[in-house]
Write a protein that holds these residues in place. Structure first.
Motif, PDB file in Angstrom:
ATOM      1  N   GLY A   1       3.473  -3.463  -0.417  1.00 56.30           N
ATOM      2  CA  GLY A   1       4.464  -2.624  -0.426  1.00 56.30           C
ATOM      3  C   GLY A   1       4.841  -3.361  -2.296  1.00 56.30           C
ATOM      4  N   ALA A   2       4.180  -3.974  -3.002  1.00 54.57           N
ATOM      5  CA  ALA A   2       3.962  -4.776  -4.163  1.00 54.57           C
ATOM      6  C   ALA A   2       2.314  -4.388  -4.506  1.00 54.57           C
ATOM      7  CB  ALA A   2       3.700  -6.157  -3.805  1.00 54.57           C
ATOM      8  N   LEU A   3       2.248  -3.054  -4.629  1.00 54.07           N
ATOM      9  CA  LEU A   3       1.178  -2.364  -5.535  1.00 54.07           C
ATOM     10  C   LEU A   3       1.511  -0.810  -6.155  1.00 54.07           C
ATOM     11  CD1 LEU A   3      -1.955  -3.183  -2.551  1.00 54.07           C
ATOM     12  CD2 LEU A   3      -1.407  -4.486  -4.931  1.00 54.07           C
ATOM     13  N   ASP A   4       1.326  -0.389  -6.857  1.00 56.12           N
ATOM     14  CA  ASP A   4       1.315   0.778  -7.677  1.00 56.12           C
ATOM     15  C   ASP A   4      -0.019   1.525  -6.549  1.00 56.12           C
ATOM     16  OD1 ASP A   4      -1.199  -1.404  -9.385  1.00 56.12           O
ATOM     17  OD2 ASP A   4      -1.095   1.114  -9.849  1.00 56.12           O
TER      18      ASP A   4
ATOM     19  N   ARG B   1      -2.971  -8.179  -3.106  1.00 52.72           N
ATOM     20  CA  ARG B   1      -4.554  -7.957  -3.002  1.00 52.72           C
ATOM     21  C   ARG B   1      -5.426  -9.649  -2.233  1.00 52.72           C
ATOM     22  NH1 ARG B   1      -5.966  -5.563  -8.043  1.00 52.72           N
ATOM     23  NH2 ARG B   1      -4.012  -6.041  -8.802  1.00 52.72           N
TER      24      ARG B   1
ATOM     25  N   SER C   1       0.369 -12.643 -10.348  1.00 56.45           N
ATOM     26  CA  SER C   1       0.714 -11.503 -10.099  1.00 56.45           C
ATOM     27  C   SER C   1       1.747 -11.262  -8.518  1.00 56.45           C
ATOM     28  CB  SER C   1       1.013  -9.797 -10.483  1.00 56.45           C
ATOM     29  OG  SER C   1       0.538  -9.021  -9.933  1.00 56.45           O
ATOM     30  N   GLY C   2       2.895 -10.791  -8.495  1.00 63.53           N
ATOM     31  CA  GLY C   2       3.034 -10.100  -6.891  1.00 63.53           C
ATOM     32  C   GLY C   2       2.121  -9.163  -6.452  1.00 63.53           C
ATOM     33  N   GLY C   3       1.290  -8.239  -7.345  1.00 64.68           N
ATOM     34  CA  GLY C   3       0.509  -7.332  -6.253  1.00 64.68           C
ATOM     35  C   GLY C   3      -0.840  -8.061  -6.182  1.00 64.68           C
ATOM     36  N   GLU C   4      -1.036  -9.488  -7.487  1.00 68.49           N
ATOM     37  CA  GLU C   4      -3.125  -9.424  -7.071  1.00 68.49           C
ATOM     38  C   GLU C   4      -2.069 -11.109  -5.860  1.00 68.49           C
ATOM     39  OE1 GLU C   4      -2.812 -11.632 -11.059  1.00 68.49           O
ATOM     40  OE2 GLU C   4      -3.149  -9.451 -11.884  1.00 68.49           O
TER      41      GLU C   4
ATOM     42  N   HIS D   1       7.716   0.374  -7.909  1.00 68.08           N
ATOM     43  CA  HIS D   1       7.120   1.395  -8.127  1.00 68.08           C
ATOM     44  C   HIS D   1       6.948   2.570  -7.690  1.00 68.08           C
ATOM     45  CE1 HIS D   1       4.034  -1.990  -8.978  1.00 68.08           C
ATOM     46  NE2 HIS D   1       4.028  -2.409  -7.868  1.00 68.08           N
TER      47      HIS D   1
ATOM     48  N   GLY E   1       4.670   0.159 -13.982  1.00 66.05           N
ATOM     49  CA  GLY E   1       3.589  -0.331 -14.526  1.00 66.05           C
ATOM     50  C   GLY E   1       2.484  -0.652 -13.233  1.00 66.05           C
ATOM     51  N   PRO E   2       1.016  -0.449 -13.755  1.00 63.15           N
ATOM     52  CA  PRO E   2       0.156  -1.012 -12.352  1.00 63.15           C
ATOM     53  C   PRO E   2       0.164  -2.541 -12.531  1.00 63.15           C
ATOM     54  CG  PRO E   2      -1.333  -0.123 -14.481  1.00 63.15           C
ATOM     55  CD  PRO E   2       0.366  -0.399 -14.480  1.00 63.15           C
ATOM     56  N   SER E   3      -0.211  -3.213 -10.955  1.00 60.59           N
ATOM     57  CA  SER E   3      -0.090  -4.289 -11.010  1.00 60.59           C
ATOM     58  C   SER E   3      -0.706  -5.133 -12.249  1.00 60.59           C
ATOM     59  CB  SER E   3      -1.069  -4.833  -9.594  1.00 60.59           C
ATOM     60  OG  SER E   3      -1.143  -5.665  -8.751  1.00 60.59           O
ATOM     61  N   GLY E   4      -0.313  -6.020 -11.783  1.00 61.27           N
ATOM     62  CA  GLY E   4      -0.854  -7.210 -12.976  1.00 61.27           C
ATOM     63  C   GLY E   4      -0.415  -6.544 -14.862  1.00 61.27           C
TER      64      GLY E   4
ATOM     65  N   GLY F   1      11.375  -3.228  -2.040  1.00 59.61           N
ATOM     66  CA  GLY F   1       9.076  -2.575  -2.068  1.00 59.61           C
ATOM     67  C   GLY F   1       9.424  -3.253  -0.114  1.00 59.61           C
ATOM     68  N   ALA F   2      10.247  -4.204   0.894  1.00 61.46           N
ATOM     69  CA  ALA F   2      10.317  -3.725   1.954  1.00 61.46           C
ATOM     70  C   ALA F   2      11.107  -3.612   2.882  1.00 61.46           C
ATOM     71  CB  ALA F   2      10.607  -5.475   2.221  1.00 61.46           C
TER      72      ALA F   2
ATOM     73  N   GLU G   1      11.295  -5.385  -7.716  1.00 60.91           N
ATOM     74  CA  GLU G   1      11.063  -4.686  -7.177  1.00 60.91           C
ATOM     75  C   GLU G   1      11.286  -4.604  -5.314  1.00 60.91           C
ATOM     76  OE1 GLU G   1       6.730  -5.257  -8.743  1.00 60.91           O
ATOM     77  OE2 GLU G   1       6.575  -4.262  -6.277  1.00 60.91           O
TER      78      GLU G   1
ATOM     79  N   GLN H   1      11.066 -11.645  -6.669  1.00 60.56           N
ATOM     80  CA  GLN H   1       9.670 -10.250  -6.423  1.00 60.56           C
ATOM     81  C   GLN H   1       9.364 -11.368  -5.283  1.00 60.56           C
ATOM     82  OE1 GLN H   1       6.368  -9.818  -8.442  1.00 60.56           O
ATOM     83  NE2 GLN H   1       5.860  -8.053  -7.238  1.00 60.56           N
TER      84      GLN H   1
END
Ligand SMILES: Nc1ncnc2c1ncn2[C@@H]1O[C@H](COP(=O)(O)OP(=O)(O)OP(=O)(O)O)[C@@H](O)[C@H]1O
Ligand SMILES: Nc1ncnc2c1ncn2[C@@H]1O[C@H](COP(=O)(O)OP(=O)(O)OP(=O)(O)O)[C@@H](O)[C@H]1O
Ligand SMILES: [Mg+2]
Ligand SMILES: [Mg+2]
Lengths: 227, 227
Positions: free
Chosen positions: B170-173, B149, B143-146, A199, A38-41, A170-171, A167, A90
């Protein structure tokens, strides 16, 4: 092994309330690998936090091994987190004052396993993620992907029935990522259950089922592709 | 803008020496987007650390804007890091006591930009990565992706000539990841230079050139695919 019954998580209250997740209902059986995308957040880490008894739902229920987490004492919850559930966070959560080996051995030691045995099991787990030569390193002296793999090794040790991986690749480069997914799959084929947040569709394809979240809601639930 | 002349980084000494990188020679021109790929532990973060004056080579030279970093005073290095080079770190490095907005505004304020203007520029940068509504949040409430960003927005603000991004997606969709790469590409098309470390071939494809590292050595250097 894991069940969500209309579980919901809301941060804050009133006009500042943020519904991070839910209501969500889902079931994970023994030996099942469930992927969540799913998308970020969209609520993925929030869902894992509820599943791992690290957080509580604002509404609804979360059951692990048939037991409602809200009914467990603090002591029982801590025991569950220590023994039955493995986490790859994460943000990794490695302890900077411990070596890679000591980080991986720690949950075993906390659960009463004798030091030499805990260290032996930890060493084997590091070898499985190709880090045997770096066991004496502190996290700050490891690359990002090496740290991630220490976190993965730590999640696998012990007789855990449920693995929660947020995730975990991710790295990692794709070859190392596939190594890790292969191990997760093997753990499930041997009877453990796992929930993988990812992702990466190629990694989700290792799962038995894939759930899609958006804005805290389940929008799709489908079998993963046949491998 | 950036030049490596047989730069090498060795940790430790004697029998414990670890050659993390090098010797590596490379050049990044104005307006160029260079991607770097390679397995975990191959020296990518080490290379970025040298490029960003966060670390020094054990041997060889690193030049930014034609100046040998080893010849710069501590004061001049700090000014370079504050003004000319933007970083997205692998472990993000957000300050937990500051809001998203304050984290992004901080480099500008440290460089003497007045608070209202710094905050305005920071807000615009957050809007560009679709985080305008979360400006008042602390990193732990994102969140991780937020969080990732926010780190990206912080790297972009100010008149930076060189952007160093260590696995910034890495943490983004995938949709959010492409948004970020599009902005990095636009920044380079407008004259900035950037070095992007990524494990994702689709993201590397946005670059003008892709370098491949393995065990600290450059093993390939090729133009990225035409978009
Ligand atoms: N402080 C340190 N002391 C000793 N060895 C180190 C240190 N930092 C990194 N290394 C080693 O140097 C090598 C390169 O590390 P680096 O962080 O540059 O890798 P990387 O390519 O960024 O990997 P990843 O993709 O996992 O982030 C690795 O083998 C790592 O174990
Ligand atoms: N402590 C908190 N307080 C307020 N809001 C929060 C908090 N933690 C998370 N959120 C919000 O809840 C939503 C879901 O967060 P969550 O971390 O579960 O997302 P995620 O799907 O894991 O995202 P990512 O892919 O970026 O890691 C987001 O909108 C986030 O901003
Ligand atoms: Mg998350
Ligand atoms: Mg790295």
């Amino acid at each position: 092994i894991l069940r969500f019954e209309a579980a919901q998580r809301v941060y804050g209250s009133g006009e500042h309330a943020v519904t991070a997740l839910g209501p969500v209902s889902l079931t994970v059986g023994a030996g099942e690998l469930l992927a969540i995308m799913g998308p970020s957040g969209s609520g993925k880490s929030t869902l894992l936090g509820l599943a791992g008894a690290l957080d509580q739902p604002t509404a609804g229920r979360v059951l692990v091994q048939g037991r409602d987490l809200a009914a467990l004492s603090g002591h029982a919850l801590a025991a569950l987190r220590r023994r039955a559930v493995g986490y790859v966070f994460q943000d990794l959560n490695l302890l900077p004052g411990l070596t890679a080996l000591e980080n991986v051995a720690l949950p075993l030691e906390l659960d009463g396993v004798a030091l030499p045995e805990a260290r032996e099991v930890a060493r084997a787990a590091l070898e499985q993620v190709k880090l045997g030569g770096l066991a004496a390193r502190f996290p700050d002296d490891l690359s990002g992907g090496e740290q991630q793999r220490v976190a993965i090794a730590r999640a696998f040790v012990g007789p855990r029935v449920l693995l929660l991986a947020d995730e975990p690749t991710g790295a990692l480069d794709s070859v190392t990522g596939e190594l890790v997914l292969g191990q997760l799959r093997a753990a499930c084929d041997a009877g453990r259950s796992a929930v993988l947040v990812t992702h990466d569709a190629a990694h989700a394809a290792w799962a038995d089922r894939v759930l899609f979240l958006r804005d805290g809601r389940l929008v799709a639930d489908r079998p993963a592709a046949v491998r």
